[in-house]
Design an enzyme around this catalytic site. Structure first.
Site, mmCIF file in Angstrom:
data_model
loop_
_atom_site.group_PDB
_atom_site.id
_atom_site.type_symbol
_atom_site.label_atom_id
_atom_site.label_comp_id
_atom_site.label_asym_id
_atom_site.label_seq_id
_atom_site.Cartn_x
_atom_site.Cartn_y
_atom_site.Cartn_z
ATOM 1 N N CYS A 404 0.923 -1.212 0.135
ATOM 2 C CA CYS A 404 -0.220 0.157 -0.444
ATOM 3 C C CYS A 404 0.555 1.032 -0.020
ATOM 4 O O CYS A 404 1.588 1.592 -1.188
ATOM 5 C CB CYS A 404 -1.215 0.779 1.489
ATOM 6 N N HIS A 534 -2.895 -5.048 0.236
ATOM 7 C CA HIS A 534 -2.630 -5.698 1.681
ATOM 8 C C HIS A 534 -3.142 -7.450 1.410
ATOM 9 O O HIS A 534 -4.175 -7.720 2.128
ATOM 10 C CB HIS A 534 -3.735 -5.264 2.614
ATOM 11 N N GLU A 536 -1.560 -9.404 3.279
ATOM 12 C CA GLU A 536 -2.121 -9.860 4.502
ATOM 13 C C GLU A 536 -3.107 -10.504 5.133
ATOM 14 O O GLU A 536 -3.612 -10.910 5.475
ATOM 15 C CB GLU A 536 -1.038 -9.121 5.470
#
Length: 565
Positions: A404, A534, A536
């Site tokens: 990001c 993102h 994750e």
């Protein structure tokens, strides 16, 4: 529908989320479809506007919900997909009740905490618990409900009362309560009094724990557990010892050894529970894979050293999903993970004597790292330090992953030091519009309202033509499109993309309209990747996120082997 409630006593932050997730995992290994709900007593509508330094990470779901970080635990452990409705806050409940009152739904009655607020809480739990959490579309069999904070807090009172009523609404045979409490050690003696008081308070509020899970630094002595059993009105086998472990991924094994499923099955009258965890998901035995993963962790001896250059490093929970993604990838790569936390501001030159030590220490961590990671964040603080770390990684062929803001940092750095646009900047990071705004505000995003107004949730990213060389695309299996979760207000300025690509910075992935830059990659570099999304948020214990996996593998020197396999 069966409900397992997890509450906490003595202090907050003692691991209720991990215990709740582990309990859900153990039920899933027995073939149950498991959902999860997190109750947060704060007045915010959601976690979206809360500071990471105060509350920890904001976790983003497929539907764009900005929720508590514990929902990330549930998704990672249980491999399920939750919605924003699975995170209940005081703000949501009161807004819902007030909206109904304004519409006249209460027919002129005085709206009160009891019964209107407590009824709304119960109805919310029952409704959300039935929402399917996987592709099967089937209703879950069991729901884990975690009550945030500590029992006895003023803000928790309506939820505790709602849960007291809830056990009778759904039937006591469908309701079980795990109470997590701290057992401190003072001068070498294990103290049970805090747990006794916490359970006494809980019982005084009308909730009787079926299991007392004792958090402690070391295994409890038998006299300690016997004392807790006697004064907390539970059997000795209902006192579980959850001591500190080398890895949180051992917690499900620890709970299983202490027969938590047998205890809960007895309370919930689950007569046909398969006590052997043999559930198969996508052709593999979930429990066997979990045990293999955790046992492998203890035998690892090769290390990988990652420098995480961020701006919220004083509270590690600010990056909890990033940490977990690195851990998942390290397990897959069979490496022991070391994260060196580098505060980005410490990388920036400063004339003051007080910063000189931190400056040299921070740069030592960056220069000695096997890989450099710049995660997401907001605001100008520390961004020049991030740019400097990115420049080091690019010029010295050190694996780099930018998430990001980390992608935007890489674009600014490349424009400054390769294209020669020395005043390249982001509209977010300086008060006046820069002459060369490499990063700009997205047109459809609100500048006046902060909550829930970013580009949020699951969105497609399409790999562009002639990007078969991309290492990240190969890790994704050579697919044309991937779906990942987003959370951002700013984007790469399309005006500068041709010049950047002509200079060697490839935007290998763009949005479905081809307008937004989603993935950047340097071709002639061991691993230099940035993602606007993102990744994750979708990493799982048994299925690591591909950008993190590639980064970790490159940092470990085994990326080519991983891609070939």
């Amino acid at each position: 529908m069966k409900y397992v409630v997890v509450s906490g006593g003595v202090i907050s932050g003692i691991g209720k989320g991990v215990i709740a997730s582990s309990t859900g995992l153990l039920f899933k290994t027995r073939g149950f479809k498991v959902s999860a709900i997190k109750i947060d007593p704060y007045m915010n509508i959601d976690a979206g506007t809360m500071s990471p330094l105060e509350h920890g990470e904001v976790f983003v779901l497929d539907d764009g919900g900005e929720v508590d970080l514990d929902l990330g635990n549930y998704e990672r452990y249980l491999n399920i997909t939750l919605t924003r409705e699975n995170n209940i806050t005081t703000g949501k409940i009161y807004s819902h009740v007030i909206e109904r009152e304004r519409k006249g739904d209460y027919l002129g009655k005085t709206v009160q905490v009891v019964p209107h607020i407590t009824d709304a809480i119960q109805e919310w739990i029952q409704r959300v618990a039935k929402i399917p959490v996987d592709d099967s579309g089937e209703e879950p069999d069991l729901c884990i409900v975690e009550l945030g904070g500590t029992v006895g807090d003023i803000e928790s009172a309506p939820f505790v009362e709602a849960l007291r009523q809830f056990q009778f609404r759904v039937g006591v045979e469908n309701f079980a309560l795990i109470h997590v409490s701290l057992v401190p050690v003072v001068n070498g003696e294990q103290k049970t009094k805090p747990t006794q008081v916490a359970v006494r308070d809980l019982r005084g509020l009308g909730l009787m724990p079926d299991i007392v899970a004792c958090r402690c630094t070391q295994k409890l002595e038998k006299p300690t557990t016997d004392k807790i059993s006697m004064f907390c009105h539970v059997g000795p086998d209902q006192v579980l010892v959850v001591h500190d472990l080398s890895s949180i991924y051992h917690v499900p094994l620890l709970l299983d050894q202490q027969k938590i499923i047998q205890q809960l099955s007895k309370k919930l009258k689950l007569e046909n529970v398969d006590l052997a965890p043999t559930f198969v998901e996508k052709g593999v035995c979930l429990w066997n894979d979990w045990k293999h993963l955790t046992s492998t962790h203890d035998r690892m001896f090769e290390t990988v050293n990652i420098a995480l250059v961020g701006k919220y490093t004083h509270l590690k929970d600010s990056y909890i999903s990033v940490i977990k993604s690195l851990e998942h990838s390290a397990l897959r790569c069979q490496r022991k993970l070391t994260i060196n936390w580098v505060e980005a501001t410490d990388l920036e030159p400063d004339a003051s004597e007080s910063n000189r030590v931190n400056f040299h220490k921070a740069w030592h961590e960056v220069c000695s790292a096997d890989g450099i990671l710049v995660p997401g964040g907001f605001g100008a603080r520390g961004t020049e330090g991030m740019i400097a770390a990115c420049k080091w990684a690019r010029e010295n062929k050190v694996p780099y992953l930018g998430i990001c803001l980390g992608l935007q940092i890489a674009v600014i750095e490349y424009a400054r030091n390769v294209l020669g646009i020395h005043d390249a900047h982001s509209e977010e990071l300086i008060t006046e519009t820069p002459q060369h705004p490499l990063i700009i505000f997205m047109p459809e995003v609100s500048k006046t309202h902060l909550g829930g107004t970013m580009r949020l949730g699951l969105r497609p990213t399409k790999f562009q033509k002639d990007t078969e060389w991309s290492k990240l695309r190969k890790l994704y299996g050579g697919v044309d499109t991937v779906h990942e979760r987003h959370r951002h207000r700013y984007e790469v300025n399309p005006k500068y993309v041709p010049d950047l690509e002509n200079a060697g910075l490839s935007f290998v992935g763009k949005d479905d309209k081809g307008e937004r830059m989603e993935i950047l990659e340097l071709k002639k570099h061991p691993w230099f990747v940035g993602t606007q999304y993102h990744p994750e948020y979708l990493s799982r214990v048994l299925d690591p996120s591909k950008p993190y996996l590639g980064f970790l593998a490159a940092s470990s020197g085994i990326l080519n082997t991983l891609i070939d396999n």
